[in-house]
Design a protein around this motif. Structure first.
Motif, PDB file in Angstrom:
ATOM      1  N   LEU A 164      11.961   4.109 -11.477  1.00  0.00           N
ATOM      2  CA  LEU A 164      11.672   3.232 -10.344  1.00  0.00           C
ATOM      3  C   LEU A 164      11.728   1.778 -10.797  1.00  0.00           C
ATOM      4  O   LEU A 164      10.973   1.359 -11.656  1.00  0.00           O
ATOM      5  N   ASP A 165      12.654   1.038 -10.224  1.00  0.00           N
ATOM      6  CA  ASP A 165      12.855  -0.363 -10.585  1.00  0.00           C
ATOM      7  C   ASP A 165      12.499  -1.227  -9.373  1.00  0.00           C
ATOM      8  O   ASP A 165      13.066  -1.059  -8.296  1.00  0.00           O
ATOM      9  N   VAL A 166      11.541  -2.141  -9.548  1.00  0.00           N
ATOM     10  CA  VAL A 166      11.068  -2.985  -8.455  1.00  0.00           C
ATOM     11  C   VAL A 166      11.427  -4.431  -8.755  1.00  0.00           C
ATOM     12  O   VAL A 166      11.186  -4.927  -9.852  1.00  0.00           O
ATOM     13  N   THR A 167      12.022  -5.103  -7.771  1.00  0.00           N
ATOM     14  CA  THR A 167      12.331  -6.523  -7.920  1.00  0.00           C
ATOM     15  C   THR A 167      11.733  -7.286  -6.734  1.00  0.00           C
ATOM     16  O   THR A 167      11.650  -6.769  -5.626  1.00  0.00           O
ATOM     17  N   LEU A 168      11.332  -8.526  -7.019  1.00  0.00           N
ATOM     18  CA  LEU A 168      10.745  -9.391  -6.002  1.00  0.00           C
ATOM     19  C   LEU A 168      11.642 -10.606  -5.797  1.00  0.00           C
ATOM     20  O   LEU A 168      12.123 -11.193  -6.767  1.00  0.00           O
TER      21      LEU A 168
END
Length: 194
Positions: free
Chosen positions: A18-22
């Protein structure tokens, strides 16, 4: 704080992928970070920290890969919301417990939906049996041809009743399985709750 759930509850967990970017629009300087806290079977909490003081919009994008298939999702937020209450950062144990509670509620909801379907099926069975009874009584005053047509209608109604009874037995099995899952999930929750 965002909660992401996968209602399908995958057999393989995507936590490690799971890769989260803002991304922010019109944001002041920031060192925003996203932390993923894993629950059980497709339940995740994304904790956002060090958000900028102000922004017009925020985009939280997440993606993961299972068997070389990339899936993604996006959460869009307009303007920073001022919250007067302090948000307690959940521990891994809290998130795990929440995920089990979520799955318990989901199973209970499925049981209730299945019972509603069974009730509707039973009502249709009773109505069909009543129609059969009326048709059988009315045959006394029919010609041979009308009796043959009526018998065809009766057979169709009997077949529909059989199908609904079979469906209700299948639903009984589904409900039994769901209730076992609820019991197992409650036991796991109890084991993991201090």
């Amino acid at each position: 704080l965002f909660i992401i759930t996968n209602p399908e509850e995958p057999l393989t967990d995507i936590y490690n992928q799971l890769d989260v970017t803002l991304e922010f629009i019109n944001a002041s300087q920031h060192k925003a970070q996203a932390t993923v806290i894993q629950g059980d079977r497709g339940y995740y909490v994304i904790l956002l920290e060090n958000l900028p003081e102000s922004y017009t919009a925020m985009r939280v994008a997440f993606e993961f890969t299972i068997n070389d298939v990339v899936s993604e999702g996006v959460i869009l937020v307009n303007e920073k919301e001022e919250i007067s209450e302090e948000i307690l950062v959940p521990s891994e144990a809290d998130v795990f417990a929440q995920s089990l509670e979520f799955m318990i509620e989901d199973r209970i909801e499925q049981v209730e939906k299945n019972r509603t379907v069974q009730e509707e099926n039973q009502k249709t069975i009773e109505e069909s049996e009543e129609k059969i009874s009326i048709l059988e009584e009315s045959k006394a005053h029919m010609t041979d041809r009308e009796i043959i047509e009526t018998d065809g209608s009766i057979e169709q109604l009997k077949l529909a009743i059989t199908n609904l009874e079979t469906r209700n037995r299948t639903i009984d099995s589904e409900i039994e399985e769901l209730e076992k899952q609820v019991a197992n999930l409650k036991a796991r929750l109890e084991e993991n709750t201090p």
